[in-house]
Design a protein around this motif. Structure first.
Motif, PDB file in Angstrom:
ATOM      1  N   THR A   1      -3.855  12.903  12.888  1.00  0.00           N
ATOM      2  CA  THR A   1      -3.017  11.782  12.067  1.00  0.00           C
ATOM      3  C   THR A   1      -2.997  10.262  12.333  1.00  0.00           C
ATOM      4  O   THR A   1      -2.277   9.689  11.938  1.00  0.00           O
ATOM      5  N   LYS A   2      -4.060  10.177  13.213  1.00  0.00           N
ATOM      6  CA  LYS A   2      -4.124   8.829  13.741  1.00  0.00           C
ATOM      7  C   LYS A   2      -5.780   8.003  13.588  1.00  0.00           C
ATOM      8  O   LYS A   2      -6.520   7.989  14.337  1.00  0.00           O
ATOM      9  N   PRO A   3      -6.049   8.137  12.119  1.00  0.00           N
ATOM     10  CA  PRO A   3      -7.510   7.447  11.727  1.00  0.00           C
ATOM     11  C   PRO A   3      -7.485   6.256  12.325  1.00  0.00           C
ATOM     12  O   PRO A   3      -6.772   5.444  12.441  1.00  0.00           O
ATOM     13  N   ILE A   4      -8.706   5.806  12.789  1.00  0.00           N
ATOM     14  CA  ILE A   4      -9.308   4.466  13.273  1.00  0.00           C
ATOM     15  C   ILE A   4     -10.625   4.210  12.805  1.00  0.00           C
ATOM     16  O   ILE A   4     -11.253   4.907  12.475  1.00  0.00           O
ATOM     17  N   VAL A   5     -11.037   2.904  12.851  1.00  0.00           N
ATOM     18  CA  VAL A   5     -12.063   2.376  12.435  1.00  0.00           C
ATOM     19  C   VAL A   5     -13.024   1.936  13.926  1.00  0.00           C
ATOM     20  O   VAL A   5     -12.153   1.246  14.819  1.00  0.00           O
ATOM     21  N   VAL A   6     -13.972   2.410  13.799  1.00  0.00           N
ATOM     22  CA  VAL A   6     -14.797   2.099  15.087  1.00  0.00           C
ATOM     23  C   VAL A   6     -16.090   1.314  14.732  1.00  0.00           C
ATOM     24  O   VAL A   6     -16.716   1.777  13.851  1.00  0.00           O
ATOM     25  N   VAL A   7     -16.118  -0.077  15.279  1.00  0.00           N
ATOM     26  CA  VAL A   7     -17.361  -0.855  15.166  1.00  0.00           C
ATOM     27  C   VAL A   7     -18.174  -0.866  16.532  1.00  0.00           C
ATOM     28  O   VAL A   7     -17.516  -1.297  17.316  1.00  0.00           O
ATOM     29  N   ASN A   8     -19.233  -0.464  16.416  1.00  0.00           N
ATOM     30  CA  ASN A   8     -20.096  -0.595  17.693  1.00  0.00           C
ATOM     31  C   ASN A   8     -21.289  -1.757  17.219  1.00  0.00           C
ATOM     32  O   ASN A   8     -21.774  -1.638  16.161  1.00  0.00           O
ATOM     33  N   ASP A   9     -21.515  -2.348  18.076  1.00  0.00           N
ATOM     34  CA  ASP A   9     -22.823  -3.282  18.073  1.00  0.00           C
ATOM     35  C   ASP A   9     -23.975  -2.948  18.837  1.00  0.00           C
ATOM     36  O   ASP A   9     -24.189  -2.932  20.016  1.00  0.00           O
ATOM     37  N   SER A  10     -24.828  -2.267  17.885  1.00  0.00           N
ATOM     38  CA  SER A  10     -26.009  -1.608  18.303  1.00  0.00           C
ATOM     39  C   SER A  10     -27.081  -2.944  18.850  1.00  0.00           C
ATOM     40  O   SER A  10     -28.018  -2.361  19.454  1.00  0.00           O
TER      41      SER A  10
ATOM     42  N   ALA B   1       0.759  -1.085   0.037  1.00  0.00           N
ATOM     43  CA  ALA B   1      -0.060  -0.223   0.034  1.00  0.00           C
ATOM     44  C   ALA B   1       0.883   1.359  -0.088  1.00  0.00           C
ATOM     45  O   ALA B   1       0.350   2.397  -0.237  1.00  0.00           O
ATOM     46  N   PHE B   2       2.200   0.933   0.138  1.00  0.00           N
ATOM     47  CA  PHE B   2       3.018   2.230   0.215  1.00  0.00           C
ATOM     48  C   PHE B   2       3.957   2.418  -0.862  1.00  0.00           C
ATOM     49  O   PHE B   2       4.476   1.154  -1.264  1.00  0.00           O
ATOM     50  N   LEU B   3       4.663   3.523  -1.146  1.00  0.00           N
ATOM     51  CA  LEU B   3       5.948   3.752  -1.910  1.00  0.00           C
ATOM     52  C   LEU B   3       6.899   3.973  -1.095  1.00  0.00           C
ATOM     53  O   LEU B   3       6.894   4.206   0.213  1.00  0.00           O
ATOM     54  N   ASP B   4       8.150   3.878  -1.691  1.00  0.00           N
ATOM     55  CA  ASP B   4       9.376   3.944  -0.920  1.00  0.00           C
ATOM     56  C   ASP B   4       9.498   5.125  -0.319  1.00  0.00           C
ATOM     57  O   ASP B   4      10.220   5.189   0.949  1.00  0.00           O
ATOM     58  N   LYS B   5       9.140   6.570  -0.992  1.00  0.00           N
ATOM     59  CA  LYS B   5       9.555   7.429  -0.015  1.00  0.00           C
ATOM     60  C   LYS B   5       8.435   8.199   0.412  1.00  0.00           C
ATOM     61  O   LYS B   5       8.013   9.455   0.573  1.00  0.00           O
ATOM     62  N   ASP B   6       7.100   7.297   0.996  1.00  0.00           N
ATOM     63  CA  ASP B   6       6.088   7.901   1.508  1.00  0.00           C
ATOM     64  C   ASP B   6       6.132   8.474   2.876  1.00  0.00           C
ATOM     65  O   ASP B   6       5.296   9.204   3.579  1.00  0.00           O
ATOM     66  N   TYR B   7       7.296   8.375   3.381  1.00  0.00           N
ATOM     67  CA  TYR B   7       7.360   8.966   4.702  1.00  0.00           C
ATOM     68  C   TYR B   7       7.628  10.377   4.478  1.00  0.00           C
ATOM     69  O   TYR B   7       7.817  11.199   5.540  1.00  0.00           O
ATOM     70  N   LEU B   8       8.021  10.935   3.408  1.00  0.00           N
ATOM     71  CA  LEU B   8       8.279  12.340   3.082  1.00  0.00           C
ATOM     72  C   LEU B   8       6.793  12.987   3.126  1.00  0.00           C
ATOM     73  O   LEU B   8       5.693  12.807   2.441  1.00  0.00           O
ATOM     74  N   ASN B   9       7.047  14.304   3.856  1.00  0.00           N
ATOM     75  CA  ASN B   9       6.014  15.449   3.615  1.00  0.00           C
ATOM     76  C   ASN B   9       4.649  15.062   3.651  1.00  0.00           C
ATOM     77  O   ASN B   9       3.666  15.586   3.121  1.00  0.00           O
ATOM     78  N   GLY B  10       4.315  14.163   4.679  1.00  0.00           N
ATOM     79  CA  GLY B  10       2.867  13.846   4.967  1.00  0.00           C
ATOM     80  C   GLY B  10       2.107  13.015   4.145  1.00  0.00           C
ATOM     81  O   GLY B  10       1.080  12.491   4.223  1.00  0.00           O
ATOM     82  N   ARG B  11       2.986  12.171   3.053  1.00  0.00           N
ATOM     83  CA  ARG B  11       2.245  11.217   2.114  1.00  0.00           C
ATOM     84  C   ARG B  11       1.916  10.059   2.850  1.00  0.00           C
ATOM     85  O   ARG B  11       0.923   9.516   2.702  1.00  0.00           O
ATOM     86  N   TYR B  12       2.679   9.915   4.094  1.00  0.00           N
ATOM     87  CA  TYR B  12       2.412   8.466   4.796  1.00  0.00           C
ATOM     88  C   TYR B  12       0.924   8.489   5.493  1.00  0.00           C
ATOM     89  O   TYR B  12       0.019   7.955   5.354  1.00  0.00           O
ATOM     90  N   VAL B  13       0.720   9.964   5.907  1.00  0.00           N
ATOM     91  CA  VAL B  13      -0.570  10.145   6.724  1.00  0.00           C
ATOM     92  C   VAL B  13      -1.570  10.017   5.820  1.00  0.00           C
ATOM     93  O   VAL B  13      -2.582   9.613   6.174  1.00  0.00           O
ATOM     94  N   ASP B  14      -1.377  10.766   4.649  1.00  0.00           N
ATOM     95  CA  ASP B  14      -2.527  10.738   3.815  1.00  0.00           C
ATOM     96  C   ASP B  14      -2.903   9.332   3.115  1.00  0.00           C
ATOM     97  O   ASP B  14      -4.018   8.856   3.161  1.00  0.00           O
ATOM     98  N   ARG B  15      -1.557   8.556   2.940  1.00  0.00           N
ATOM     99  CA  ARG B  15      -2.205   7.175   2.656  1.00  0.00           C
ATOM    100  C   ARG B  15      -2.786   6.223   3.574  1.00  0.00           C
ATOM    101  O   ARG B  15      -3.414   5.214   3.281  1.00  0.00           O
ATOM    102  N   LYS B  16      -2.384   6.492   4.878  1.00  0.00           N
ATOM    103  CA  LYS B  16      -2.890   5.718   6.195  1.00  0.00           C
ATOM    104  C   LYS B  16      -4.229   6.311   6.100  1.00  0.00           C
ATOM    105  O   LYS B  16      -5.485   5.351   6.385  1.00  0.00           O
ATOM    106  N   ARG B  17      -4.671   7.519   5.984  1.00  0.00           N
ATOM    107  CA  ARG B  17      -6.055   7.816   6.112  1.00  0.00           C
ATOM    108  C   ARG B  17      -6.913   7.233   4.993  1.00  0.00           C
ATOM    109  O   ARG B  17      -8.059   6.833   5.165  1.00  0.00           O
TER     110      ARG B  17
END
Length: 294
Positions: free
Chosen positions: A189-198, A143-159
């Protein structure tokens, strides 16, 4: 709907206490002195009795533990049904946030490589008012490219990855399970998935936290003296805060599990963690964000 902090809150209720012996009178001053004079391990004396009673009020009930365990199994089964997909740059959802990097990204989405439970449920320091289990899902290196650690690209890709994962889970989870996006510790910068059992009698949640394989970026990129967010021609100014974002997603959940492993072997430490947690809640520390599934 989610509360303002993005998490499900379960109202506390008093547990049923079996009264084998009903006291007919209050303890006398002499009896209290005798109890307080008892020497030994933590938990003796009147203060110890009060602490034990308080802990019994805030620890999860068996029905709550069973409910979240069942939800975890449902989420794990649903994760196995997630399918790969290619998301073009114009269709990428960044968890509802504006892109950090100047260049749009696309995404080669694949199911998580591994799923591991961590946090309060592992360390057994959950409290009755928040029945949450955290799952660390390892995003595939593809899911990542070699230089995704630069300039916020990692955060965008993680989102982008987390947004697609949330979308992919809705169908396999089926009715009664609400899937939404949130941010861990209110950190955007830390997106997560939340699953609730209603549909469950006992409300509970699973938080899916993304992690990255150690092989994606070299460890030296996380060092505090490195520059990974370059503004213009400046490539010398260190970016320790940004570097820490990368490091946490590689090693953070392992560090939390190391602490949880110690807590699991020590009932006294579990009790201390719960007491500290409740102390923090009483002082509204949650409003400014607190670590882990706290």
């Amino acid at each position: 709907e989610e509360g303002e902090d993005g998490f499900t809150v379960v109202e506390s209720a008093s547990p049923k206490v079996e009264e084998k012996v009903k006291p007919t009178r209050a303890l006398s001053a002499i009896e209290i002195d005798e109890i307080n004079a008892v020497e030994g391990e933590f938990g003796t004396g009147v203060l110890g009795l009060k602490i034990d009673a308080f802990l019994s009020e805030v620890r999860p009930r068996r029905s709550q533990k069973d409910a979240v365990t069942s939800l975890v199994e449902s989420v794990k089964k649903a994760l196995k049904k997630v399918k790969a997909a290619r998301i073009d740059a114009g269709s990428v959802n960044l968890a509802g946030m504006t892109a950090i990097a100047s260049k749009q990204i696309d995404l080669e989405f694949s199911p998580p490589k591994s799923v591991k439970e961590f946090g309060a449920s592992v360390g057994e320091y959950m409290t009755r008012d928040r029945i949450v289990t955290e799952l660390a899902v390892e995003m595939p290196a593809s899911a990542f490219l070699d230089k995704d650690y630069l300039n916020g690209r990692y955060v965008d890709r993680k989102r982008a990855y987390v947004s697609q994962l949330a979308k992919s889970l809705k169908k396999p989870l089926g009715k009664g399970k609400a899937v939404s996006l949130s941010f861990r510790n209110r950190d955007l910068t830390k997106p997560i998935v939340v699953v609730n059992d209603s549909s469950a009698k006992t409300p509970c949640s699973v938080h899916i936290v993304p992690a990255i394989p150690k092989s994606v970026f070299a460890d030296k990129r996380f060092q505090s003296d490195r520059n990974n967010f370059r503004l213009g021609e400046d490539s010398s100014t260190p970016t320790p805060s940004y570097n820490q974002i990368l490091a946490e997603d590689v090693y953070g959940w392992e560090a939390e599990n190391a602490v949880s492993a110690v807590l699991k072997t020590s009932p006294t430490l579990q009790e201390a963690a719960i007491l500290l947690l409740m102390w923090a809640k009483k002082r509204n520390f949650e409003k400014i964000g607190i670590p882990s599934s706290f």
